[in-house]
Scaffold this active site. Structure first.
Site, PDB file in Angstrom:
ATOM      1  N   GLU A 145       0.815  -1.218   0.000  1.00 26.88           N
ATOM      2  CA  GLU A 145       0.000   0.000   0.000  1.00 26.88           C
ATOM      3  C   GLU A 145       0.848   1.267   0.000  1.00 26.88           C
ATOM      4  OE1 GLU A 145      -2.502  -3.288   1.839  1.00 26.88           O
ATOM      5  OE2 GLU A 145      -0.453  -2.534   2.123  1.00 26.88           O
ATOM      6  N   PHE A 194     -12.300  -6.736  13.508  1.00 24.94           N
ATOM      7  CA  PHE A 194     -11.181  -7.236  12.713  1.00 24.94           C
ATOM      8  C   PHE A 194     -10.724  -6.163  11.715  1.00 24.94           C
ATOM      9  CE2 PHE A 194      -9.718  -9.565   8.851  1.00 24.94           C
ATOM     10  CZ  PHE A 194      -8.554 -10.083   9.399  1.00 24.94           C
ATOM     11  N   GLN A 195      -9.445  -5.909  11.723  1.00 26.33           N
ATOM     12  CA  GLN A 195      -8.810  -4.925  10.850  1.00 26.33           C
ATOM     13  C   GLN A 195      -9.466  -3.542  10.956  1.00 26.33           C
ATOM     14  OE1 GLN A 195      -8.510  -6.682   6.866  1.00 26.33           O
ATOM     15  NE2 GLN A 195      -6.474  -7.455   7.390  1.00 26.33           N
ATOM     16  N   LYS A 249     -17.896  -0.797   5.401  1.00 27.87           N
ATOM     17  CA  LYS A 249     -18.347  -1.812   4.448  1.00 27.87           C
ATOM     18  C   LYS A 249     -19.849  -1.769   4.228  1.00 27.87           C
ATOM     19  CE  LYS A 249     -17.242  -6.553   3.111  1.00 27.87           C
ATOM     20  NZ  LYS A 249     -16.506  -7.780   3.501  1.00 27.87           N
ATOM     21  N   MET A 300      23.897   9.023   2.933  1.00 29.21           N
ATOM     22  CA  MET A 300      23.767  10.340   3.544  1.00 29.21           C
ATOM     23  C   MET A 300      23.947  10.253   5.054  1.00 29.21           C
ATOM     24  SD  MET A 300      23.505  13.504   2.774  1.00 29.21           S
ATOM     25  CE  MET A 300      22.678  13.775   1.201  1.00 29.21           C
TER      26      MET A 300
END
Length: 628
Positions: free
Chosen positions: A100, A162-163, A212, A538
């Site tokens: 993602e 969940f999630q 959802k 760096m």
């Protein structure tokens, strides 16, 4: 909703977060230099009634109405209804990313190249939180991005489902606006508004969180054209009196400098900037996000100022008596110590975001408005030009005195390209040489993306940028791993006849190299040059300079063979180990029809200079570690 439970009762003292946040309300509106798709339309038709559709279909219909042609994302449970609706969207392509974070960076780069919002999608919980780095990057760099995230069903939100994650709460500080969608009837408008806000005024990321049940419920409300809320307002034109006073100051200046920031590029104001600078013979420096706003091959070009800017840009900015800053935040990587930044200058600051005026550097002449419009106003207000002949000559002297070169100077061919045969083949390859060689082998409109680190600075310093929207990098956030996924987004966004080149470091490349599978699957014609010094270069450079050479966790005892790794992902792999290899390998990699990765074994001792220590005086830049 502002949280993921009941709707709070607002009494006017605290605005909800399903519209523009406080920092946007007074400063963000449609920018006349953005595309027609994103402009405010006061005559926009109300939502049309149509046959019943799901909330997910309403989301996709809003994207189609906004003219979206590409979505970058990763599937998952809570966002699955939207993906199912996307199945039937004939005008929208979906690029399935490996992670993602890659989706957000690709959408960011799409927005940087096109000027239109890039769209990324992810599921709830870890899908949404994995977008956060990319959203924060877009927020820091004012890139137009719309993030659509799945969410647990509304009746489970707040119960640690969940999630489930409080995505709105997590992303509120790093978005222009975010919305927790509350119903299928409203979700289409939520998405349309998010698109308009991302594209308008000072561009930036927006987010719509999609429970959802909202995406599976039905609605008979059709899509509307994107438009910003009536409460959002940004002045287009600066105050005429303020413009006249600023114009008089510029005309009377003896040592004027224009500092072009990223807002010039975002506001599509490069033409106005170039015309103004050339008309009045004023030297132009850029910030790092402003690279490409002014052609670096022009006699007035000072190139990039700041921590790793050119010596001549920093000398000019330090000694100017009138600094015209356009679309710049005056951040610390540019200014160094604010007290020593342009100490003798009268500052004219043009910005579309009122909040940026005098935030870091005090503006003597604040001009709030669209960059191109205000530059046109200044041009109209100035009846005469400053006498800059001596000043331009002085800037030319600094350019000659502090050239951008490196330890083994390249011989020049008739075309001006570095000649590899002039370098001792028993010496390790200089990274600057590689950047110059690739620049010489590609067209002026090539899009360059980078990760973050030493390679990013070499790509700034040794590539000659002549066009806006050809430099795509992570500036404010400095997100390692940005290079490869941004090359994917840039490739999708760019014209077919434009090349896309990515300069990455081994450390940065290792963070997101899984996105090579996307480039291979989609057969995207990108060429990645990994400037491999087996270190987070760096960090190592700073450890050598400021931590007594104590190199803790900055060097790799082993790194993969990146050419072999590329082939495992389905890309073509190449390797450069000597100057003798370079010409043929660069040519072959660029001619590859599809993704190619070049593992370039560079001189591990090479560091980035010039350099201004953090918080230092830009006029006291170091040309080597001995100068620090």
């Amino acid at each position: 909703m502002t949280d993921q439970g009941a709707v709070p009762d607002f009494d006017g003292a605290e605005p909800p977060t399903d519209g523009p946040t406080d920092r946007d309300a007074a400063t963000r509106e449609t920018d006349p230099h953005t595309s027609d798709d994103s402009e405010t339309d006061d005559s926009a038709e109300p939502a049309k009634t149509t046959s019943a559709r799901s909330g997910a279909e309403a989301v996709v219909a809003s994207l189609e109405t906004a003219g979206v042609d590409t979505v970058f994302g990763v599937q998952g449970g809570a966002i699955m209804p939207v993906y199912d609706a996307l199945y039937d969207a004939e005008e929208i392509s979906h690029v399935t990313m490996a992670h993602e974070q890659g989706a957000a960076h690709a959408a960011d780069a799409y927005g940087a190249v096109t000027g239109d919002p890039g769209i990324c999608m992810a599921t709830s919980g870890p899908g949404a939180t994995n977008l956060v780095t990319g959203i924060a990057d877009a927020d820091m760099d004012s890139e137009p991005v719309v993030a659509l995230t799945g969410q647990a069903p509304s009746d489970l939100v707040g119960n640690d489902a969940f999630q489930e994650t409080d995505t709105v709460g997590v992303t509120t500080p790093i978005t222009k606006s975010n919305t927790f969608a509350s119903s299928a009837d409203e979700v289409g408008e939520d998405v349309s508004t998010a698109f308009a806000l991302a594209a308008s005024g000072r561009q930036g990321p927006t987010l719509v969180d999609l429970p959802k049940d909202v995406t599976t419920d039905e609605t008979d409300i059709g899509p509307t054209e994107p438009s910003v809320p009536d409460t959002v307002s940004v002045p287009d034109r600066a105050d005429e009196g303020a413009v006249e006073a600023a114009g008089a100051t510029i005309a009377d200046a003896e040592r004027p400098v224009i500092l072009a920031g990223g807002g010039v590029v975002k506001g599509n104001a490069s033409d106005e900037l170039r015309a103004f600078a050339k008309e009045h013979d004023i030297p132009v420096a850029t910030t790092m996000p402003g690279i490409g706003a002014f052609p670096e091959d022009h006699d007035l070009a000072l190139e990039m100022a700041g921590m790793h800017g050119t010596g001549y840009a920093n000398m000019a900015v330090t000694t100017t008596d009138c600094l015209l800053g356009v679309g710049t935040r005056f951040d610390d990587r540019l200014t160094g110590g604010v007290d020593s930044f342009a100490p003798d200058a009268t500052v004219v600051h043009v910005d579309i975001d009122r909040a940026e005026i005098s935030k870091n550097v005090e503006a003597d002449h604040p001009l709030v408005g669209d960059a191109g419009t205000v530059l046109d106003q200044l041009a109209a207000a100035m009846d005469s030009s400053p006498d800059t002949d001596e000043w331009v000559a002085q800037c030319a002297d600094w350019t000659a005195e502090y050239p951008m070169d490196y330890a083994v100077p390249a011989a020049e061919t008739d075309e001006g390209a570095p000649d590899a045969s002039s370098f001792p083949d028993d010496q390790p390859v200089k990274p600057q040489f590689v950047v110059e060689a690739v620049d010489a082998a590609t067209d002026d409109d090539t899009v360059v993306t980078t990760g973050v680190g030493q390679h990013q600075m070499w790509a700034c310093q040794y590539w000659t940028y002549t066009e806006p929207r050809t430099w795509v990098s992570s500036h404010g956030l400095g997100a390692m791993g940005y290079g490869l996924p941004s090359a994917i987004g840039a490739r999708v966004a760019a014209d077919d006849d434009q090349s896309v080149v990515c300069f990455d470091g081994d450390g940065s490349f290792l963070m997101t190299c899984q996105e090579l599978v996307v480039a291979a699957r989609e057969n995207l014609d990108i060429t990645v040059f990994v400037l491999n010094n087996e270190a987070i270069g760096m960090v190592r450079q700073w450890q050598d300079a400021f931590f007594d050479g104590r190199r803790m966790a900055s060097e790799y005892p082993w790194v993969p063979k990146f050419d072999t790794l590329a082939e495992a992902f389905g890309a073509d792999g190449f390797r450069i180990e000597s100057y003798e290899d370079a010409p043929d390998v660069i040519e072959a990699a660029l001619e590859t029809d599809g993704p190619a990765v070049v593992d370039v074994y560079i001189d591990p001792t090479e560091d980035v200079y010039p350099m201004v220590p953090s918080g230092g005086d830009n006029g006291q830049f170091a040309l080597s570690e001995d100068h620090l």
